[in-house]
Structure formats: C-alpha cells, structure tokens
Design an enzyme around this catalytic site. Structure first.
Site, PDB file in Angstrom:
ATOM      1  N   PHE A 110      -1.368   6.596   1.987  1.00 53.54           N
ATOM      2  CA  PHE A 110      -2.437   6.385   1.045  1.00 53.54           C
ATOM      3  C   PHE A 110      -1.662   5.838  -0.279  1.00 53.54           C
ATOM      4  CE2 PHE A 110      -1.372  10.438  -0.577  1.00 53.54           C
ATOM      5  CZ  PHE A 110      -1.493  10.598  -2.053  1.00 53.54           C
ATOM      6  N   LYS A 111      -0.216   6.070  -0.345  1.00 55.25           N
ATOM      7  CA  LYS A 111       0.472   5.794  -1.491  1.00 55.25           C
ATOM      8  C   LYS A 111       0.650   4.250  -1.576  1.00 55.25           C
ATOM      9  CE  LYS A 111       1.296  10.138  -2.229  1.00 55.25           C
ATOM     10  NZ  LYS A 111       2.705  10.761  -2.411  1.00 55.25           N
ATOM     11  N   ASP A 112       0.414   3.697  -0.562  1.00 55.96           N
ATOM     12  CA  ASP A 112       0.555   2.054  -0.346  1.00 55.96           C
ATOM     13  C   ASP A 112      -0.425   1.434  -1.263  1.00 55.96           C
ATOM     14  OD1 ASP A 112       2.925   1.881   1.476  1.00 55.96           O
ATOM     15  OD2 ASP A 112       1.392   2.336   3.146  1.00 55.96           O
TER      16      ASP A 112
END
Length: 463
Positions: A110-112
């Site tokens: 999800f950090k992307d």
C-alpha cells in the site's frame, strides 16, 4: 492552505514547504491548519470518479493552488501509470468479504499509493525551485522499497533507507537491496524498527545537520503520505455507497505506525461518512491498548508473522493527539513530555470517550493470523497476507466493514505456506528477486553511525 506543527513552534508554511520539510523543525508533525469540509453534493459527485480523477479533487483542496491544476493532474497520472490494475485500488467482494486491494503498485504494498506520488512531487518541486534533497527513512518492511522505487534514478535526490537486520521478510529485504541505482543507499541496522525511527527523528531534529545535507522525509511523518492515502477511503466509500451520503461505512485497518488509519481519520473529519475505524494490531499492541484503556505505553518489540507492524512507538499518533485536543499544542507537548519522562501518557474523561467513539481496536495473535488466512482461503479461495489477515480478524464481528489489504500475500509466502500449505502466486514485480545482485551496508543502531555514513556518502558525491 497553511500547515502548522503539532507542537506549535513553527510559523505556518505552505504545501510545498510542508512536503520538503517532512518533520517540522520543532520536532512535531505538520498538519493542515484547517481541514476542508466536503459537502454531501460533492461526495455524490466524487463517488463515481476514476481513482486518478478523485485523487486530483482531494489533493487540490490541500495543494491550494501552489501547483497548477494541470501540473497536478499530470503528476497524478504519471504516479499511478505504474500500477497493474486499472482501478489502482480495486474493491474486491468475495465470500461475503470486502477487501480494498492496495498492493497493485510496483512493490506490491500500500505504500506505493503514496510514495509513487511523493517521489514525483519531490522531483517536480526540485526542478521548479532548484536544490537537492537527501531522503532518510526507516522501514519495518514495505516503506523502504516503496520509497526506493519512488525515487530511484531521479535527479537531485539521494535516498538512505534503514531496515532492522533480520526483521523483515526475505522478499522485502531483496526488494530494497537489489535496487542498484547510484542514488539508492540501503542500511541494515542491528536493532528494531523503533531504533531506526528514533535515528531518523534524531537526524531531523539536528537542525544544522538537516540543513547542511538537505534532509527530506518519506516516512509517514511527511504530510503528503497521509494526503495520498486519504484518497482510497473516498474511493472505496463511493464504490459501496453509490454516492448516498447517508451510507456510512466501517474500515478495518492493519496498522503499526498509525499512518494509514490517520488518513482515514482525517477523511472522516472532512465529511466522509465513516461509521467506525477499526485498528488492527499484532502482539505489538500499543495502539489497541490505548483505545481500550486511554493509556499509551510502549513495551518490548516482539517479532511476529506480520513484521511491518512490529512497532511500539507510532509516529503518526502525535497527529491524532493534536486533533483529539482540538489543536491545543501545549496539551500535546505536555503529553509527549509525560511519554518522554515516564514512558507512558494517558487521556481520560471526555477525551477517552472520544477515542472510543473514533475507533474500535483489536490485537491479533500469530495463531489467529494463521487461522484467518486459512479460514478465508477455505471459504472462498482468497489468499490474505498476514497483515491483511489481522484486519479481517479484527472486523470479524462487523461483516460490512471494508478491510484494507496492505500487501500482496506473495511477499510473505513462508507464512502463507504455513497457513494453507501452498504459496500465493507471485506478481511479476516479485519474480526473480532472490536471484538478483544486492547491495547493503550493515551498521550499529546508533545515530552517530548513520550520520557518519550519510555525511561521507554525500561529501564524496559532491566531489
């Protein structure tokens, strides 16, 4: 739109300065001076937008003209062009389960969603305003690779990422250390993620060092990270509600550093109809204990099957304290002084009642994590990563909750195999990682050791 520090000792700054500053110079975190409200009519209008168009509408409220709208649109389109799903963050319904898949970016986490955008923001602002930026960040698993992929090869930027040696999955480690671009520097510290986070804050709080070496932040202390993550809460709500502003939705959020759930909290303050935010933690349960008792007290950091959440001191928690106390920075500082002096802080009375109105929370054991992966697979053939499994377990009594899937299960195939006897198929971005050449520096978990490496690397680069 101005941004202020949670500790109250920084003059208000604009969006671009907030992004480049990262951590406020008084040690606090930057927050909007005013949270914009979204009307029911605007919610209806937003509910059917494609992800990129929705991101433009949400971000534009906070950028407030500092980046021309056409340039902002181009930044957003470029940031999400690398995602493999056309919806960017699709909402999947399977076997009575609602899962918001946040892992279709280049590092399958999800950090992307935030860091592809942040890397492009950095590049845009540096090209426009001049200068160089040297990013220093700590990772418990996914932030590091997402940050690296967000800025690899970009002009005017170096990135230094600290990860706890032996405390991230083999795939997570190789995602970072196999990126061999000259501007990427991986550091394995002999300690925990909390040690890494402490070192990063020490570097930013050393104002002469921060200024001399132009330090910037990619951890969720950077406001742009929270802002980008707010978008998928609006997106998921629109897919479930059909744009009905009376339709309230709960979200279950696996979290260790409070960043992802902080994004949902602020989206709610904007007017998104959220019924309840469910905080899912693992054995490192400082956040769930706080929700149940009003006491925030760190303990030892335990290694678990969901290593990205093996955190005790959640850096974004300070933002919540600021909003919980209605922007009273003196109150925030008193609580942080309690934490520094006594190792704990506490809220009670109306403040504690508000905490329990804002959140539900559950701490999920490794055994429960494995049980949930197995039960979900048996029920509908869907494979959860161990972090996502904690969110599904925490929401098991709230069947209509949207569970945030924070990473692709193939990043944690040792855990998946233990739960269901088979591995999750790896997406193309994860294939062949273990066979690639790698580069990493190992250091003691001290501020001095990291500072020396940053200094020597950047001074050598100047020559």
């Amino acid at each position: 739109m101005h941004y202020v520090s949670t500790r109250g000792c920084v003059a208000p700054v604009g969006f671009a300065q907030a992004v480049m500053m990262g951590l406020a110079t008084d040690g606090g975190l930057l927050v909007p001076a005013v949270i914009p409200r979204v009307t029911p009519e605007r919610l209806r209008a937003w509910s059917g937008l494609r992800f990129q168009d929705l991101a433009l509408e949400v971000l534009d409220l906070y950028v407030d003209g500092e980046i021309p709208r056409a340039d902002l649109r181009a930044l957003i389109e470029r940031s999400y062009a690398s995602f493999t799903h056309p919806q960017v963050t699709p909402l999947i319904e399977t076997g009575g389960l609602r899962v918001l898949e946040l892992f279709h970016g280049p590092t399958a986490a999800f950090k992307d969603v935030a860091l592809q955008l942040l890397g492009n923001l950095f590049e845009y602002l540096l090209a426009r305003d001049g200068g160089h930026l040297n990013i220093v960040g700590a990772t418990s698993g996914d932030t590091g690779s997402a940050a690296i992929y967000g800025v690899r090869g970009k002009a005017r930027i170096h990135v230094f990422i600290l990860h706890p040696k032996g405390r991230v999955s083999p795939i997570q480690e190789r995602q970072m250390t196999t990126v061999l671009d000259a501007n990427v520097h991986n550091i394995a510290i002999r300690g925990t993620f909390d040690d890494g986070q402490r070192i990063v804050k020490d570097l930013f709080n050393d104002l002469p060092f921060k200024s001399e070496f132009h330090l910037g932040a990619v951890n969720s202390i950077n406001w742009a990270r929270i802002l980008a993550q707010m978008v998928y809460y609006f997106y998921a709500w629109g897919r479930v509600s059909g744009g009905d502003p009376e339709r309230r939705v709960s979200f279950s959020v696996p979290t260790g550093n409070f960043g992802d759930v902080c994004a949902g909290f602020i989206a709610g303050r904007m007017g998104l109809p959220i019924e309840r935010l469910i905080i899912a933690t693992n054995r490192n349960a400082i956040l769930s204990r706080f929700v149940h008792t009003g006491v925030y007290e760190a303990g030892p950091v335990y290694q678990t099957l969901s290593p990205a959440m093996d955190i005790q001191l959640a850096s974004n928690f300070e933002r919540y304290l600021y909003f919980l106390h209605d922007g009273d920075t003196a109150a925030v500082c008193r609580l942080l002084e309690d934490l520094q002096r006594d190792g704990r802080l506490a809220v009670d009375g109306d403040r504690f009642a508000q905490v329990q109105a804002d959140f539900h929370a559950a701490a999920v054991s490794d055994a429960e994590t494995l049980e949930q992966i197995r039960a979900t697979f048996d029920a509908c053939g869907y494979i959860l990563c161990p972090h996502t499994a904690t969110g599904v377990w925490a929401a098991r009594d709230r069947g209509d909750a949207i569970c945030l899937a924070t990473a692709h299960p193939a990043k944690f195939n040792e855990v998946v195999r233990a739960a269901i006897g088979r591995e999750a198929p790896a997406p193309p971005s994860l294939q062949g990682l273990l066979e690639r050449a790698a580069r990493c520096t190992e250091l003691d978990a001290t501020t001095a050791a990291v500072k020396d490496l940053v200094r020597s690397t950047l001074r050598e680069d100047r020559h």
